[in-house]
Design a protein around this motif. Structure first.
Motif, PDB file in Angstrom:
ATOM      1  N   PRO A 107       0.836  -1.207   0.000  1.00 14.10           N
ATOM      2  CA  PRO A 107       0.000   0.000   0.000  1.00 14.10           C
ATOM      3  C   PRO A 107       0.869   1.254   0.000  1.00 14.10           C
ATOM      4  O   PRO A 107       2.026   1.236   0.437  1.00 14.10           O
ATOM      5  N   GLY A 108       0.299   2.344  -0.500  1.00 18.35           N
ATOM      6  CA  GLY A 108       1.004   3.607  -0.455  1.00 18.35           C
ATOM      7  C   GLY A 108       1.066   4.144   0.962  1.00 18.35           C
ATOM      8  O   GLY A 108       0.493   3.575   1.892  1.00 18.35           O
ATOM      9  N   PRO A 109       1.752   5.265   1.181  1.00 23.91           N
ATOM     10  CA  PRO A 109       1.858   5.834   2.527  1.00 23.91           C
ATOM     11  C   PRO A 109       0.549   6.472   2.969  1.00 23.91           C
ATOM     12  O   PRO A 109      -0.233   6.958   2.147  1.00 23.91           O
ATOM     13  N   TRP A 110       0.314   6.469   4.270  1.00 27.13           N
ATOM     14  CA  TRP A 110      -0.858   7.155   4.809  1.00 27.13           C
ATOM     15  C   TRP A 110      -0.687   8.662   4.629  1.00 27.13           C
ATOM     16  O   TRP A 110       0.369   9.216   4.932  1.00 27.13           O
ATOM     17  N   GLN A 111      -1.738   9.303   4.150  1.00 32.16           N
ATOM     18  CA  GLN A 111      -1.710  10.742   3.963  1.00 32.16           C
ATOM     19  C   GLN A 111      -3.062  11.335   4.357  1.00 32.16           C
ATOM     20  O   GLN A 111      -4.101  10.696   4.167  1.00 32.16           O
ATOM     21  N   PRO A 112      -3.057  12.559   4.891  1.00 30.65           N
ATOM     22  CA  PRO A 112      -4.345  13.194   5.185  1.00 30.65           C
ATOM     23  C   PRO A 112      -5.053  13.589   3.893  1.00 30.65           C
ATOM     24  O   PRO A 112      -4.423  14.047   2.940  1.00 30.65           O
TER      25      PRO A 112
END
Length: 261
Positions: A206-211
């Protein structure tokens, strides 16, 4: 406590189908070109006697809706999902091999709703489009004299001027504070991109967590519930100052999990 999650691999790609037959009448082609541009929501329905067809309004909070795409018509906000391939001929709508899901409708009024709209679509109703105060209306008129009036609501493709990009976003169970110059104390969804193969199996990391500093149209977040969403991302041609240059629209919830606290 972890809830059961559901992944629908058959819905990961848009349904492909052969184009429906088209009538030679130019007016039929014009109508057919307009049908996929809108969600058609039932506004009024009257019988030959002029009385409202109450069975079609069993869900006043969710009007019956028709969507036309890829040669198919789909009915939503009934009890079962209903649909089939369609074509326009001589000013009439022909729906072939109307299909239903097999949900058991405990509410008798929802059973009546399914029956009534199925009967209308199977009856080769006459079709016409009209415009009232800038809103398109689709009229279906049955051989028995019933008239169904559907108001058109532009699809995202119509509103944003082209097809969107399909992607999958995992939404964390809880929002997080995110700095915003115009919204003190703003809370944002936390999202990361996910990837799936043609069989619906997760692939890659998965990609990075981002707001996510904006809403997802059609999605209401429930605190404590993690979701994987299939969304469409559209470019916004002329965003307002400080407004996002893209829009996200919910296509479907692929996976849902209640996260233990």
């Amino acid at each position: 406590m972890k809830a059961a999650s559901l992944l629908l691999p058959l819905l990961l790609a848009a349904c492909a189908s052969a184009p429906s037959a088209r009538a030679d009448d130019p007016s039929a082609a014009a109508v057919d070109a307009q049908l996929p541009r809108y969600h058609w929501r039932l506004d009024q329905a009257t019988g030959q006697d002029g009385k409202r067809i109450e069975a079609l309004f069993a869900r006043p909070d969710k009007p019956l809706q028709l969507d036309f795409a890829n040669g198919h018509v789909h009915v939503s906000n009934a009890c079962n999902a209903i649909g089939g391939s369609y074509r326009l001929e001589n000013g009439h709508l022909h729906v072939d091999a109307l299909m239903h899901t097999m949900m058991a409708c405990m509410n008798a009024s929802l059973n009546a709703l399914d029956h009534e709209i199925s009967r209308t679509l199977a009856g080769t109703p006459a079709v016409r489009l009209e415009n009232a105060a800038g809103t398109p209306h689709l009229f279906l008129v049955t051989a028995g004299g019933d008239t169904l009036d559907f108001a058109g609501v532009p699809t995202p493709e119509t509103r944003y001027g082209g097809p969107g990009q399909t992607l999958f976003l995992e939404i964390a169970a809880d929002t997080q504070p995110c700095p915003h110059p115009l919204v003190p104390g703003k809370q944002c969804l936390m999202a990361r991109e996910r990837h799936y193969d043609a069989q619906g199996l997760a692939t890659g990391a998965p990609g990075p967590w981002q707001p996510l500093y904006q809403d997802i149209e059609g999605y209401t977040h429930e605190p404590g519930v993690r979701n994987v969403l299939r969304v469409k991302r559209y470019a916004v041609a002329h965003p307002a100052a400080d407004a996002p240059a893209v829009a996200y629209v919910l296509d479907m919830v692929v996976e849902s999990e209640q996260v233990r606290r």
